[in-house]
Design a protein around this motif. Sequence first.
Motif, PDB file in Angstrom:
ATOM      1  N   LYS A   1       0.823  -1.197   0.000  1.00  0.00           N
ATOM      2  CA  LYS A   1       0.000   0.000   0.000  1.00  0.00           C
ATOM      3  C   LYS A   1       0.863   1.254   0.000  1.00  0.00           C
ATOM      4  CE  LYS A   1      -3.688   2.413   2.493  1.00  0.00           C
ATOM      5  NZ  LYS A   1      -4.561   2.416   3.695  1.00  0.00           N
ATOM      6  N   GLN A   2       1.909   1.279   0.810  1.00  0.00           N
ATOM      7  CA  GLN A   2       2.788   2.445   0.874  1.00  0.00           C
ATOM      8  C   GLN A   2       3.527   2.654  -0.440  1.00  0.00           C
ATOM      9  OE1 GLN A   2       4.962   1.110   4.330  1.00  0.00           O
ATOM     10  NE2 GLN A   2       3.874   2.522   5.706  1.00  0.00           N
ATOM     11  N   LEU A   3       3.969   1.559  -1.062  1.00  0.00           N
ATOM     12  CA  LEU A   3       4.670   1.655  -2.337  1.00  0.00           C
ATOM     13  C   LEU A   3       3.758   2.216  -3.426  1.00  0.00           C
ATOM     14  CD1 LEU A   3       6.613  -1.733  -2.277  1.00  0.00           C
ATOM     15  CD2 LEU A   3       7.590   0.556  -1.991  1.00  0.00           C
ATOM     16  N   ILE A   4       2.498   1.793  -3.394  1.00  0.00           N
ATOM     17  CA  ILE A   4       1.529   2.304  -4.371  1.00  0.00           C
ATOM     18  C   ILE A   4       1.299   3.798  -4.155  1.00  0.00           C
ATOM     19  CG2 ILE A   4      -0.920   2.244  -5.025  1.00  0.00           C
ATOM     20  CD1 ILE A   4      -0.818  -0.797  -4.577  1.00  0.00           C
TER      21      ILE A   4
ATOM     22  N   HIS B   1       4.121   5.781  -5.586  1.00  0.00           N
ATOM     23  CA  HIS B   1       4.451   5.590  -6.993  1.00  0.00           C
ATOM     24  C   HIS B   1       3.949   6.777  -7.826  1.00  0.00           C
ATOM     25  CE1 HIS B   1       4.461   3.763 -11.016  1.00  0.00           C
ATOM     26  NE2 HIS B   1       5.346   2.921 -10.545  1.00  0.00           N
ATOM     27  N   PRO B   2       4.747   7.285  -8.769  1.00  0.00           N
ATOM     28  CA  PRO B   2       4.353   8.487  -9.514  1.00  0.00           C
ATOM     29  C   PRO B   2       3.115   8.323 -10.388  1.00  0.00           C
ATOM     30  CG  PRO B   2       6.359   7.506 -10.427  1.00  0.00           C
ATOM     31  CD  PRO B   2       6.086   6.830  -9.124  1.00  0.00           C
TER      32      PRO B   2
ATOM     33  N   TYR C   1      -2.262   7.877  -8.641  1.00  0.00           N
ATOM     34  CA  TYR C   1      -3.435   8.486  -9.267  1.00  0.00           C
ATOM     35  C   TYR C   1      -4.532   7.452  -9.537  1.00  0.00           C
ATOM     36  CZ  TYR C   1      -0.398  12.508 -10.138  1.00  0.00           C
ATOM     37  OH  TYR C   1       0.442  13.582  -9.997  1.00  0.00           O
ATOM     38  N   ARG C   2      -4.273   6.200  -9.176  1.00  0.00           N
ATOM     39  CA  ARG C   2      -5.210   5.111  -9.503  1.00  0.00           C
ATOM     40  C   ARG C   2      -5.556   4.320  -8.229  1.00  0.00           C
ATOM     41  NH1 ARG C   2      -4.309   4.820 -14.925  1.00  0.00           N
ATOM     42  NH2 ARG C   2      -5.512   2.908 -15.092  1.00  0.00           N
ATOM     43  N   LEU C   3      -5.704   5.032  -7.118  1.00  0.00           N
ATOM     44  CA  LEU C   3      -5.859   4.361  -5.831  1.00  0.00           C
ATOM     45  C   LEU C   3      -7.116   3.505  -5.755  1.00  0.00           C
ATOM     46  CD1 LEU C   3      -4.632   7.118  -3.337  1.00  0.00           C
ATOM     47  CD2 LEU C   3      -3.380   5.156  -4.263  1.00  0.00           C
ATOM     48  N   GLN C   4      -8.200   3.973  -6.364  1.00  0.00           N
ATOM     49  CA  GLN C   4      -9.429   3.182  -6.322  1.00  0.00           C
ATOM     50  C   GLN C   4      -9.252   1.858  -7.066  1.00  0.00           C
ATOM     51  OE1 GLN C   4     -12.910   5.283  -7.704  1.00  0.00           O
ATOM     52  NE2 GLN C   4     -14.287   3.573  -7.304  1.00  0.00           N
TER      53      GLN C   4
END
Length: 356
Positions: free
Chosen positions: A188-191, A194-195, A199-202
């Motif tokens: 989760k932290q890596l996501i 991530h650049p 922007y695609r958390l959902q």
Amino acid sequence: MLIFAHILLMSVKNFFKRIANWELWNFNLLYAPISFVWLWYCLRSRSFWFFTPSNPTIAFGGFEGEGKKEMYEQLPAEVIPRTIYIRDGIPFEKVQEQLTASGLQYPFVVKPDVGMKGILFRVIEDEQQLRKYHTRMPVEYIAQEKVDYPVEVSVFYYRYPWEKKGVVSGFIHKELLQVKGDGKSTLKQLIEQHPRARYRLQEMEHRHQHRYDRVLPDQEIFYLSYAGNHNRGARFTNLHTEIDEHLLRVFDRLSHYNQSFFYGRYDIKTASIEDLKAGRNFTVLEFNGAGAEPNHIYDCNMRLSAAYKVILQHWKALYTISRYNNKHGIPYWSFLKGKAFLRASRKHFKVLEQFD
């Protein structure tokens, strides 16, 4: 309270970054300022579907809604992956019989026969995963050998029907959306760091929430998506300096194979750029026709005005090819036929999105 303020601040930052970076804009917003050019081509052709003769042997010219089966059947057998077609709703025992007869081995990939944007693309590791996928799948799909060549590229190619040689107008390398472990951070932290993935958390939560607490070992690569699409977060590197006569010769051969692929983008896996240029050790994953986007405009620090110039150059080629083919006996689709096809296609994709 501090947590809420931090979340709000991050949301505001992401919002303004999206505005500043045109590559993150919604498709309709990006294309709206030049849409009048597309309309002009419709008027000049006296056809709303002026592009349909561009690739005469693909439904709707390959603009949208075409099946992978019809595309694979028109390419040399040696450049396409081993593939079987599975009807939705058949007993799972029949699926197993098809797998046995084909010799397809786990792991392999599955995806809708008529699909787009990486929707319902999955890597299947075992029988349990396949059973689950088959049970949920609402449409016909394909099971296909997992191509393990290390390099994934896209090649945009078009050829005017009256010419022997075509044009390779775009050549990019794709890096799938991935994170690299550091031995300390959770997935989760890596996501979140991530650049592109942040922007695609959902979408990331939908796909990977059950792994969020996992700490990746140092240097371990974890693929967040196996779909090499810009809208799925893949990173593109422009390889325009690699375009040469050797590369063109490979795609001229593919274009001439069935005499009907004049405009579109090939998505390919290969052992190396050198092998692809030599016409060896590569596999065509897909051919996208009239609806293909010249994706070499992305991830190369191109100004928006320059990107529009590239898009308009491709639209002009598409119009020219289609108009020529029409004058030589290939009819435009009627308005009602095209409207019905597009409506059915978009209904189909809405169904897929619900299951993705």
